[in-house]
Design an enzyme around this catalytic site. Structure first.
Site, PDB file in Angstrom:
ATOM      1  N   CYS A  50       0.828  -1.211   0.000  1.00  0.00           N
ATOM      2  CA  CYS A  50       0.000   0.000   0.000  1.00  0.00           C
ATOM      3  C   CYS A  50       0.862   1.260   0.000  1.00  0.00           C
ATOM      4  CB  CYS A  50      -0.934   0.003   1.202  1.00  0.00           C
ATOM      5  SG  CYS A  50      -0.082  -0.041   2.800  1.00  0.00           S
ATOM      6  N   GLN A 116       4.876  -5.369   9.189  1.00  0.00           N
ATOM      7  CA  GLN A 116       4.357  -6.059   8.014  1.00  0.00           C
ATOM      8  C   GLN A 116       5.361  -6.171   6.877  1.00  0.00           C
ATOM      9  OE1 GLN A 116       0.607  -3.575   7.928  1.00  0.00           O
ATOM     10  NE2 GLN A 116      -0.210  -5.482   7.157  1.00  0.00           N
ATOM     11  N   SER A 194      -6.255  -6.279   7.970  1.00  0.00           N
ATOM     12  CA  SER A 194      -7.621  -6.450   8.481  1.00  0.00           C
ATOM     13  C   SER A 194      -7.610  -7.157   9.833  1.00  0.00           C
ATOM     14  CB  SER A 194      -8.456  -7.256   7.490  1.00  0.00           C
ATOM     15  OG  SER A 194      -8.568  -6.583   6.262  1.00  0.00           O
TER      16      SER A 194
END
Length: 426
Positions: A50, A116, A194
């Site tokens: 992202c 991440q 999420s």
């Protein structure tokens, strides 16, 4: 051989620009295939998250390889080559390795210390390697990137309080909503981001639901987190019923649009953490919409708090870049082959001197005996050194080279001390 990286990230591109460089797995493979069509590029990897899209290449000619990379990015985005060249961070050789190590160590991330990126980089390499687009050269760089990241974690406090874009987004919710208990939240998507959002929301007493196009995946995540499942087909209703929505899907088009939004009497807080964006809407008075680029304040505070650790981490990265290139030099088989022959010749000289001294060989036969011994050594070593040269381009060569370094270890070799007994150290 050179390393080359072209990076479009949160540091030089906004969301609207990064959206032009999103890839499905099929598109990633096509991009990698196209990269290797250049005679200058032998291995490639693409990292798309992202916050960044980066092309990594091992190449024989930096200028030609860069032209090919820019051409592919131009074709993908419709932007001019000149614009991409001016906007992107383009680095080669030691600077490219420094960039890779910094990315793996999360000091190049929007949220410094986020957890991440290591997994995303690992997945990117496994994808490229599994499809046959990355090999020994890229593997060496990525492996040392992860070793560097481990050192950064072990010798700094940069990851002492694990954070991510998702956790920063949760912090934004807490700033806007005084009391989260009694609120309802919908998490759209089932990826790592999420999962982080869902767990944070549940820990704060928020009634949390998971939805996804594949209901089984939503159910799996909901069971793992202790959340509820919401039917994806009812999304048009959900956006007008829930107080908080987090969306982080891999959809290639918006899943929430103006025509789905109704006026309600309560405030809504929406977080679009996807690239390309999941939400496309005009301004609504009762909806606070946050995108990836809207968490800058929290990110800046995060960087300020970790400034000392970041400096220390950069020092670790810099030293590991130098060590990586020293290690690559030590893997060169030619100096080792030369050392093998030198040691063999010295052994012949030593044994000839001993044989003459003991009277095993008549002095008048010494020249012929020495010649025969040297010829025998050459014949013995010929196939072995030939195989060493051939295997030096294969993935297993590092183990072979390490073993040879161990066997050749002496005061007279040309291997840096830090790499002696390589097999033992690893």
């Amino acid at each position: 051989m050179h390393y080359l990286t072209v990076s479009l990230s949160h540091k030089n591109s906004d969301v609207a620009l990064r959206e032009k460089f999103t890839y499905t797995d099929e598109q990633k493979e096509a991009c990698l295939q196209n990269l290797l069509q250049s005679e200058a590029i032998s291995e490639a990897m693409i990292l798309a998250t992202c916050n960044r899209v980066e092309l990594y290449g091992c190449c024989s000619d930096i200028e030609n390889a860069l032209e090919h990379m820019l051409h592919l990015l131009t074709s993908k985005s419709g932007l001019s080559k000149e614009f991409i060249k001016e906007t992107a961070e383009i680095v080669d050789d030691s600077s490219a390795i420094h960039h890779l190590f910094a990315v793996a160590s999360s000091i190049d991330s929007m949220v410094v210390g986020e957890t991440q990126i290591a997994g995303q980089l690992k997945d990117a390499f496994k994808f490229a390697e599994g499809k046959g687009y990355s090999g020994q050269k890229m593997s060496r760089a990525v492996e040392h990137a992860f070793k560097t990241a481990a050192k950064v974690r072990n010798f700094t406090e940069i990851s002492s309080k694990p954070v991510s874009v998702a956790s920063v987004a949760i912090a934004q919710v807490k700033e806007k909503v005084a009391n989260l208990s009694g609120k309802k939240a919908l998490v759209i998507g089932v990826g790592e981001m999420s999962e982080i959002c869902a767990k944070h929301l549940l820990s704060d007493g928020v009634e949390t639901y998971i939805t996804n196009r594949t209901k089984e995946k939503a159910q799996y995540l909901a069971d793992a987190c202790g959340a509820n499942v919401y039917e994806f087909g009812e999304l048009h209703k959900a956006i007008n019923e829930f107080d908080i929505i987090f969306t982080a899907t891999s959809a290639q088009y918006p899943i929430i649009t103006d025509d789905m939004i109704e006026d309600v009497e309560f405030e809504r807080f929406w977080f679009d953490l996807a690239i390309p964006r999941d939400i496309e809407m005009s301004h609504k008075a009762s909806i606070y919409l946050f995108s990836i680029d809207d968490i800058k304040d929290v990110v800046d505070a995060n960087k300020a708090q970790r400034e000392q650790d970041v400096r220390k981490a950069h020092g670790i990265v810099g030293r590991n870049v130098v060590a990586f290139y020293e290690w690559l030099d030590a893997l060169n088989v030619e100096p080792m082959i030369k050392e093998i022959y030198i040691k063999a010749n010295k052994a012949v000289e030593t044994e000839m001197a001993r044989a003459l001294k003991k009277g095993f060989i008549p002095k008048e036969c010494a020249s012929q005996a020495e010649k025969m011994a040297n010829q025998a050594i050459k014949r013995f070593l010929h196939d072995m050194t030939k195989n060493m040269r051939e295997v030096s381009t294969e993935a297993k060569s590092d183990s072979m080279t390490g073993a040879m370094q161990y066997m050749l270890n002496s005061q007279n070799d040309n291997i840096p001390d830090k790499y002696k007994h390589y097999m033992k150290k690893d």
